[in-house]
Design an enzyme around this catalytic site. Structure first.
Site: not given
Length: 898
Positions: A169, A563
């Site tokens: 990532h 999120k």
């Protein structure tokens, strides 16, 4: 650029103003302060040589203003700092940003080296001799034996598993060239600790330090292009080569020293408990750059590295085993092994025998090394078929040495090599393929509809064929885990098994697969046990349960859940899901491994891993811990062998302790006693989070007040920042840029937003203080948020928020920030954030003014970018470069991206 104060700032209350940056400098250990001062002075020399005294003067003026503004908290120095930044030409702003970024790299490496210095001193007993740290394996062993008895403690250590999974990532902002320079400077700094160095050697070391710092300064901190997936694979291989290959056997030695007398030449009892995993080159969820060809190459590169490492180790051991047959006679089994080796290649064995007369161990080990090399070359006549065959040969060597009376050689380097083969096999890391459930479903729809398949569907099938090929070449363990992002039902799991049959033609020809559901959103976490219950009915799952001894792996996503509902509700939902999944596993007699998809940032499940382990619900760990290690976290935890061993030791100790009756009872009791607090916090924090992120126009406003769009410019990784072409809602944005953008804006909203309102919703300060003392999950949450808040800066944040056109949303953020800070300080009983964490607090205080300076440069660039009309492309390009440099520098200063 130095950190030594010119004058001592005092207060009547405590002598030194430890809440100020000057006080933090004075609290620095002497050795660290000396290193930082030296590196800062040398950087100043380099800046003067490169840009003249005027450059250093501008850097120093901005530094002094930023420090004054930070320490005094007034507006005058801050206003002057802003004005100075505005007065810079773009070229000067770029150079100043690079200077501060270089300084951060130097301070970071000095602190890392001091940590290594401290760990070594502790290891030698010069710090707290005879008193191991509370989070050490020695302390864990003492606790286990006292609570459970030595026999049960040994059983638990024998079953210990730690599975770090490296992922690509895009959260590592440093270039490999910059990282290499930092490593060289760190090594030179380490040399200065050698008391044997004379004045001439020290002066030579200083000259080389200046040279290396000059190289760091002149090396662009920005990558010219995005790294490819294979670049990311090779970067991870550097960690293996430099650290993990040798650090893990050393870690196993630490465990073995607990179980028996480390000086006695007795059979090692420590298990090789670490298994490395990797998503690098295999994780294709939303990354079209990862193809079946890339995955094949990733497996081949990893195998090449581990076989090279094993070959070199075997050859080194062989050259050292110059034991004569008269002093250390060979066993019948060793003679038989030599005869088998002669049958494989008479020419090779004759050559080695000629160079090793009367040295049976040397010649056998050197042939073993040649056979490993042949395995790497894919020479089927001489190479090993699999790691088990190599282990069998090494066991013969070891047993013969023991039988001949030389247990020290048997249980020394030979044992290290055995541990390395057990840990890494011939594949190094288990490649774990990940793909989105929707992609599987669309592929099956195309198959069922007939006709030509889309390119993406063809790639899905080719990926499964690739897994089959990797298993044939490198073994089943090299690639058998297949993770499904956004698993919503058991049909998502069945889809992968069916696709494997479609790809290979039949179930018999399909690769061995352990399909792992990944529960990411709040709703998916809530439905997790229902999905798992349905999963058990699948015949392919039943077959794998029988083959693996009823082992099941379940992955939990921290980033998207945070999120989705905010950090508070996500933390509570993840705990609840783990508790229910653990009970489900117990009900079905399943050996469960929970796989934690944690990021480096607190908004993505980051924070100290060992504390996170100890806060998990009963039955959810049971001696097994698996997590993702992402981006800059990989280098922070595994870049240095001493730090890597310490990190692994901390996680291993916590993993052993978490399943003890005392810890499980503490977690269970606290969760029960504070269930009402959890329910209230969940309800209130989620409502507050929704008030912000579900406001009309929030996605566009988020893009205005943070460098969200600009984050996508940084060539950090091969993976796109978005799932689609545009961002209409937060669902279109990946968790990493969501976190990164708020971090760059010095707001860190993803780590804390909603907690202040949640705590106020509970309202009972004494009860919350009791929860902080008794409830590990709550204490970990509070401490992590405290760390996140300490890296925020309200004055900088206000200026970012002013870039937007929604005063209501800006005020909502600032109100929540102030409320959260107030409750954290009240609950922890401190006068300020991090007052009870001296080392961390000092690090934040030392860095913050410098980060402020870079943030002011970034704000200037961001405003200019927003105002640019495109008429001056050259100027726009330079503004963009200043922007990128400032983002790189802020990431280095905060030691955090996403």
């Amino acid at each position: 650029m130095t950190d030594a104060p010119e004058a001592t700032v005092t207060t009547p209350a405590n002598g030194i103003a430890t809440g100020s940056r000057t006080g933090a400098v004075l609290e620095m250990p002497d050795a660290l302060r000396h290193d930082v001062r030296l590196l800062g002075e040398l950087l100043g020399t380099v800046l003067t040589e490169s840009g003249g005294p005027e450059l250093l003067a501008d850097v120093e003026r901005l530094r002094e203003l930023a420090i004054s503004a930070y320490d005094d908290g007034g507006t005058e120095a801050f206003t002057h700092a802003e004005a100075l930044v505005e007065s810079f030409s773009l070229d000067r702003a770029e150079k100043v940003a690079r200077a501060f970024t270089c300084y951060f790299h130097l301070v970071n490496l000095a602190e890392e080296f001091h940590r290594v210095r401290t760990l070594r001193a502790r290891d030698t007993g010069s710090i707290d001799p005879g008193r191991p740290p509370e989070d050490s394996l020695r302390s864990a062993w003492a606790f286990l034996t006292k609570e459970l008895g030595e026999e049960e403690a040994r059983r638990r250590i024998a079953g210990l598993e730690f599975r770090p999974v490296l992922t690509a990532h895009p959260t590592e902002a440093r270039r490999r060239a910059v990282a290499a320079s930092i490593r060289s400077i760190s090594e030179l700094l380490g040399e200065r600790d050698d008391p044997r160095l004379g004045s001439n050697a020290l002066e030579g070391n200083r000259r080389e330090l200046i040279s290396q710092i000059d190289r760091l300064w002149r090396t662009s901190p920005l990558r010219a292009t995005k790294p490819t997936p294979l670049d990311e694979v090779r970067t991870a291989m550097g960690i293996f080569d430099q650290t993990l290959f040798t650090a893990l056997p050393a870690m196993y030695r630490t465990v073995d020293a607990l179980l028996q007398d480390p000086d006695a030449p007795t059979p090692p009892q420590a298990p090789a408990f670490v298994r490395l995993g990797s998503w690098i080159g295999a994780d294709r969820d939303g990354n079209p750059n990862v193809t079946s060809s890339i995955t094949r190459s990733a497996a081949a590169i990893a195998s090449e590295h581990v076989l090279t490492g094993l070959e070199k180790a075997a050859a080194r051991i062989g050259r050292a085993l110059t034991l004569g047959a008269d002093t250390t006679p060979a066993s019948e089994e060793l003679d038989a092994l030599w005869n088998r080796q002669r049958q494989l290649s008479a020419e090779l064995t004759d050559d080695i025998a000629g160079k090793s007369p009367n040295e049976p161990y040397r010649r056998v080990m050197l042939v073993i090394a040649e056979r490993i090399a042949a395995t790497r070359r894919r020479d089927a006549d001489l190479g090993y078929d699999d790691p088990a065959e190599l282990l069998a040969d090494l066991t013969v060597v070891q047993s013969s040495l023991v039988g001949a009376g030389d247990a020290r050689q048997a249980y020394g380097d030979v044992q290290d090599l055995i541990w390395q083969v057990q840990t890494f096999g011939f594949h190094l890391a288990e490649l774990e393929v990940r793909q989105h459930s929707q992609v599987h479903n669309q592929t099956l729809e195309e198959i069922d509809a007939g006709g030509e398949l889309s390119e993406r569907s063809q790639e899905v099938l080719e990926t499964l064929r690739t897994i089959s090929g990797i298993q044939r070449r490198h073994g089943e363990l090299a690639a058998h885990r297949y993770i499904i992002s956004f698993t919503t039902c058991a049909a998502d799991i069945a889809a992968v098994y069916r696709l494997a049959e479609e790809a290979l033609g039949s179930a018999e020809d399909a690769p061995v697969l352990d399909v792992i559901p990944l529960f990411e959103t709040f709703d998916d976490l809530q439905a997790s046990t229902d999905v798992l219950e349905e999963m058990l009915a699948l015949p392919q799952v039943q077959q794998r349960l029988e083959a693996t001894g009823r082992r099941v792996e379940v992955m939990l996503g921290y980033s998207d859940s945070s999120k989705d509902v905010g950090p508070v509700s996500a933390t509570l939902a993840l705990y609840d899901a783990q508790e229910r999944i653990a009970q489900w596993a117990k009900k079905h007699d399943v050996t469960l491994t929970l796989f934690h998809g944690r990021g480096g940032a607190l908004g993505r499940g980051g924070g100290p891993a060992n504390r996170a382990v100890l806060a998990q619900p009963p039955g959810s760990v049971d001696g097994r811990f698996k997590l993702t290690e992402q981006g800059e976290v990989i280098f922070a935890r595994y870049g240095d062998p001493v730090i890597a061993q310490r990190h692994i030791e901390q996680v291993a100790a916590a993993t052993l302790l978490q399943s003890t009756p005392t810890v499980e009872e503490r977690n269970a009791t606290a969760a029960r006693d504070f269930a009402d607090v959890a329910a209230r916090m969940d309800e209130v924090s989620r409502e507050r989070f929704y008030e912000l992120v579900r406001s009309e126009g929030f996605p566009a406003w988020f893009g205005q007040v943070t460098p969200q769009e600009e984050v996508g410019w940084l060539p950090l990784g091969s993976r796109p920042a978005r799932r689609g072409l545009s961002m209409e809602s937060l669902e279109d944005l990946r968790a990493i840029p969501w976190v990164f953008a708020w971090t760059q804006a010095r707001i860190n909203l993803t780590g804390w937003f909603g907690l202040g309102t949640a705590l106020a919703g509970v309202g009972d300060l004494e009860r919350l203080r009791e929860a902080y003392q008794r409830w590990p999950l709550f204490a970990t949450m509070i401490d992590n948020v405290e760390m996140s808040l300490a890296k925020t800066d309200e004055r900088i944040a206000r200026r970012y928020l002013a870039l937007g056109d929604r005063d209501d949303l800006a005020e909502l953020v600032l109100t929540e920030l102030a409320l959260t800070k107030k409750w954290i300080v009240d609950i922890t009983g401190q006068e300020r954030l991090l007052a009870g964490h001296r080392v961390l607090g000092r690090a934040v205080q030392l860095r913050s003014p410098y980060v402020d300076a870079l943030s002011l440069i970034q704000l200037r660039a961001l405003r200019a970018l927003r105002e640019a009309d495109g008429s001056d492309q050259a100027e726009d390009a330079q503004i963009r470069r200043v922007m990128l440099l400032s983002m790189n520098g802020v990431a280095a200063g905060l030691q955090n991206t996403g």
